[in-house]
Write a protein that holds these residues in place. Structure first.
Motif, mmCIF file in Angstrom:
data_model
loop_
_atom_site.group_PDB
_atom_site.id
_atom_site.type_symbol
_atom_site.label_atom_id
_atom_site.label_comp_id
_atom_site.label_asym_id
_atom_site.label_seq_id
_atom_site.Cartn_x
_atom_site.Cartn_y
_atom_site.Cartn_z
ATOM 1 N N PHE A 9 0.534 -1.213 0.156
ATOM 2 C CA PHE A 9 0.181 -0.085 -0.543
ATOM 3 C C PHE A 9 1.156 1.199 0.139
ATOM 4 N N ASP A 10 0.227 2.201 -0.867
ATOM 5 C CA ASP A 10 0.944 4.092 -0.738
ATOM 6 C C ASP A 10 0.104 3.899 0.924
ATOM 7 N N ASN A 11 0.739 5.372 1.522
ATOM 8 C CA ASN A 11 0.314 4.795 3.277
ATOM 9 C C ASN A 11 -0.885 7.017 2.925
ATOM 10 N N GLY A 105 3.039 -5.044 3.111
ATOM 11 C CA GLY A 105 3.435 -3.990 3.853
ATOM 12 C C GLY A 105 3.056 -2.696 2.545
ATOM 13 N N VAL A 106 4.014 -1.295 2.795
ATOM 14 C CA VAL A 106 3.682 -0.281 2.903
ATOM 15 C C VAL A 106 5.343 0.952 2.341
ATOM 16 N N LEU A 131 8.365 -1.784 5.596
ATOM 17 C CA LEU A 131 7.517 -0.382 5.155
ATOM 18 C C LEU A 131 8.627 0.162 4.673
ATOM 19 N N VAL A 132 8.557 0.553 3.135
ATOM 20 C CA VAL A 132 9.986 1.035 2.693
ATOM 21 C C VAL A 132 9.394 2.554 2.697
ATOM 22 N N ILE A 162 0.261 -6.929 -5.255
ATOM 23 C CA ILE A 162 -0.971 -5.884 -5.920
ATOM 24 C C ILE A 162 -0.497 -4.298 -5.309
ATOM 25 N N TYR A 163 -0.084 -3.511 -6.091
ATOM 26 C CA TYR A 163 0.057 -2.133 -5.189
ATOM 27 C C TYR A 163 -0.615 -1.522 -5.218
ATOM 28 N N VAL A 164 -1.346 -0.904 -3.713
ATOM 29 C CA VAL A 164 -2.498 0.044 -4.388
ATOM 30 C C VAL A 164 -2.200 1.784 -3.508
ATOM 31 N N GLY A 165 -2.567 2.267 -4.726
ATOM 32 C CA GLY A 165 -2.165 3.902 -4.913
ATOM 33 C C GLY A 165 -3.055 4.977 -4.922
#
Length: 221
Positions: A9-11, A105-106, A131-132, A162-165
């Motif tokens: 995930f994006d934050n 993760g983030v 967390l990156v 999957i990346y969510v942003g």
């Protein structure tokens, strides 16, 4: 096709609602350092990239750039804890994804200590195994490297992730990394800007996101 088992995930604008915090901090910095204000749209135009990158839009003087950064961060950190909140359904959605066996993760363009602080204050840090932040990787979104680093830290391949942003930079980075990109339409950018990046899924709220992720995984079986 590999089974989807990882979500990054994006934050800001995806998990944590920081719109007002960011905008207020920008206004404080430019008024105090530049002596004049700047329109909201220009201040928020590059949210999703590192703060240092964004500040170059307001000056080409290195000394002024540094003063803008320091002024923004001092104010932002001072008011941070009482200004951050989770978007509706985030905690419940994270619990559901964890129950379904997803690693999470983030990957954010925020500095990692403050990103971690926000997740701790909002009591959701426990859900994330990595967390990156902007200080974790030499390159930044829209480059693919931060997302690939997140995959590596979780022992995942891009094809299983999957990346969510909520920003075009998020989706560009995800597409470049080879992960499935998902647009969070509840964040800081409008739907047209996000859908122009061809995400595999666009969701209007967090509960719908979780339903969509589970449907994507089922389709990969």
């Amino acid at each position: 096709m590999p089974i989807l088992d990882t979500v990054l995930f994006d934050n800001d604008g995806t998990l944590v609602d920081t719109y007002d915090l960011i905008l207020e901090s920008f206004h404080h910095a430019v008024r105090n350092v530049l002596g004049h204000d700047i329109a909201d749209e220009k201040l928020m135009a590059k949210v999703g990239q590192p703060l240092s990158t964004q500040m170059w839009d307001f000056t080409d003087d290195p000394a002024v750039h540094e003063e803008l950064l320091l002024t923004y961060r001092e104010f932002n950190h001072r008011i941070h804890d009482e200004r951050v909140s989770l978007f509706p359904g985030v905690r419940e959605g994270l619990e559901r994804l964890r129950e379904e066996g997803f690693k999470m993760g983030v990957v954010t363009s925020k500095m990692s200590p403050l990103a971690r602080r926000g997740l701790e204050v909002l009591e959701v840090a426990e859900f994330f195994d990595c967390l990156v932040g902007a200080d974790s990787c030499p390159k930044h979104k829209p480059d693919s490297d931060p997302i690939l680093m997140g995959c590596g830290l979780l022992g995942a391949t891009p094809e299983s992730c999957i990346y969510v942003g909520d920003s075009p930079y998020d989706l560009q980075a995800s597409n470049a990394a080879g992960t499935l990109s998902v647009a969070a339409l509840w964040g800081m950018f409008d739907e047209d800007a996000l859908c122009a990046e061809n995400p595999c899924l666009a969701c209007s709220d967090f509960p719908g996101l979780v339903d969509g992720i589970l449907a994507l995984r089922e389709g990969c079986r």
